[in-house]
Design an enzyme around this catalytic site. Sequence first.
Site, PDB file in Angstrom:
ATOM      1  N   TYR A  54       0.127  -0.714   0.388  1.00  0.00           N
ATOM      2  CA  TYR A  54      -0.438   0.135   0.110  1.00  0.00           C
ATOM      3  C   TYR A  54       0.676   0.889   0.255  1.00  0.00           C
ATOM      4  O   TYR A  54       1.861   1.519   0.777  1.00  0.00           O
ATOM      5  CB  TYR A  54      -0.864  -0.021   1.203  1.00  0.00           C
ATOM      6  CG  TYR A  54      -2.059  -1.027   1.662  1.00  0.00           C
ATOM      7  CD1 TYR A  54      -1.903  -1.963   0.179  1.00  0.00           C
ATOM      8  CD2 TYR A  54      -2.194  -1.624   2.572  1.00  0.00           C
ATOM      9  CE1 TYR A  54      -3.480  -2.958  -0.176  1.00  0.00           C
ATOM     10  CE2 TYR A  54      -4.425  -1.661   2.331  1.00  0.00           C
ATOM     11  CZ  TYR A  54      -4.212  -2.937   1.523  1.00  0.00           C
ATOM     12  OH  TYR A  54      -5.384  -3.829   1.766  1.00  0.00           O
ATOM     13  N   SER A 151      -5.600 -13.784   1.140  1.00  0.00           N
ATOM     14  CA  SER A 151      -7.325 -12.595   0.564  1.00  0.00           C
ATOM     15  C   SER A 151      -7.248 -12.962  -1.007  1.00  0.00           C
ATOM     16  O   SER A 151      -5.852 -12.922  -1.272  1.00  0.00           O
ATOM     17  CB  SER A 151      -5.853 -10.998   0.661  1.00  0.00           C
ATOM     18  OG  SER A 151      -6.728  -9.968   0.533  1.00  0.00           O
ATOM     19  N   PRO A 207     -17.267  -2.935   2.083  1.00  0.00           N
ATOM     20  CA  PRO A 207     -18.029  -3.247   2.894  1.00  0.00           C
ATOM     21  C   PRO A 207     -19.341  -2.106   1.665  1.00  0.00           C
ATOM     22  O   PRO A 207     -20.346  -2.159   1.339  1.00  0.00           O
ATOM     23  CB  PRO A 207     -18.262  -3.134   3.576  1.00  0.00           C
ATOM     24  CG  PRO A 207     -16.877  -2.470   4.461  1.00  0.00           C
ATOM     25  CD  PRO A 207     -15.936  -2.816   3.146  1.00  0.00           C
ATOM     26  N   ALA A 209     -18.937  -0.899  -0.898  1.00  0.00           N
ATOM     27  CA  ALA A 209     -18.202  -0.937  -3.152  1.00  0.00           C
ATOM     28  C   ALA A 209     -17.926   0.463  -2.786  1.00  0.00           C
ATOM     29  O   ALA A 209     -18.211   1.178  -3.834  1.00  0.00           O
ATOM     30  CB  ALA A 209     -19.543  -0.459  -3.343  1.00  0.00           C
ATOM     31  N   ASN A 295     -19.701   5.158  10.474  1.00  0.00           N
ATOM     32  CA  ASN A 295     -19.356   3.920  10.256  1.00  0.00           C
ATOM     33  C   ASN A 295     -19.666   2.365  11.256  1.00  0.00           C
ATOM     34  O   ASN A 295     -20.052   1.696  11.239  1.00  0.00           O
ATOM     35  CB  ASN A 295     -18.042   3.211   8.735  1.00  0.00           C
ATOM     36  CG  ASN A 295     -18.477   4.211   7.529  1.00  0.00           C
ATOM     37  OD1 ASN A 295     -19.551   3.954   7.157  1.00  0.00           O
ATOM     38  ND2 ASN A 295     -17.728   4.273   7.060  1.00  0.00           N
TER      39      ASN A 295
END
Length: 333
Positions: A54, A151, A207, A209, A295
């Site tokens: 990342y 993953s 989650p 999108a 969230n």
Amino acid sequence: MEFRHLGRSGIKVSEIAYGNWITHGSQVEEEAAHACVQAALDEGITTFDTADAYAGTKAEEVLGRALKGQRREGLEIFTKVFWPTGPGPNDRGLSRKHITESINGSLRRLQTDYVDLYQAHRFDHETPLEETLKTFDDLVRQGKVLYIGVSEWRAEEIARALEIADDMGFDRIVSNQPQYSMLWRVIETEIVPLSEKEGIGQIVWSPIAQGVLTGKYQPGAAPPPGSRALDEASGAGFIRRLLTDDILTRVQQLRPIADDSGLTMAQLAVAWVLQNPNVSAAIIGASRPEQVRDNVKAAGVKLDADILKRIDEVIAPIAVTDPSETASPATRP
């Protein structure tokens, strides 16, 4: 905050996890990244997910600095290995060489002696699976890694890894980190049944999108200023295929369902993935602390059967369900 077991293992994780893909080291300044991490900690999040690739390894560095001074035993720090971290042919994949060098780099950048979960970021078709699993097992024996996960592996790849681990006496995979949302359900047909049988938990990413399920993107309208859809350096390519009028129109039909549930649309989306009992945690990302605080209110929410049915009536016709959509590169990137 609510906590769940990571698969059938003994470790518990916060059911809302904080992830720093795209954001830390690239999309947001370090001060803002630290504020988001602090907001996550303040809201009871203990599980933090990152990866060596990342932002070209910078995301791990930012997270390491943001968590410095926290009680290490009170955190679950996850990272991953596979994607390129350098220019050489061995600076990628799941060979013994790259895994060994990558974990040492990750521990240095994260400023910790061990990671709670080390994940194979994709399946490596160029490395014998036995070599990969033996190397992971060695890291567990060395105390650098506590648990092993994967993953975006296919069901048959996970099944083969479990078979080898059982035959060789290696530590078993306890988790999988797939994309999962109302719009992207490819794990439900094969991955989830296998995982339930074998004691593997899902740590799901995206989650909401890529923000589409927040409802901020309107059909027939340009993306709002400052949104991810306009940032080519930070995820615009991932979200573009979701910005069709058909998808966006249906997403807007979720608004009254969210209102009836007493939730924002983002909270509804995160709560929806957490209704799946095979999900151990939902990873949220943020560029502002208020996004974290919003969230995280999805933790502990129970959606009744009528709400789930109404969501399916709106979204299921356009949801992606084909398990073949889960794929790793045929050769190392």
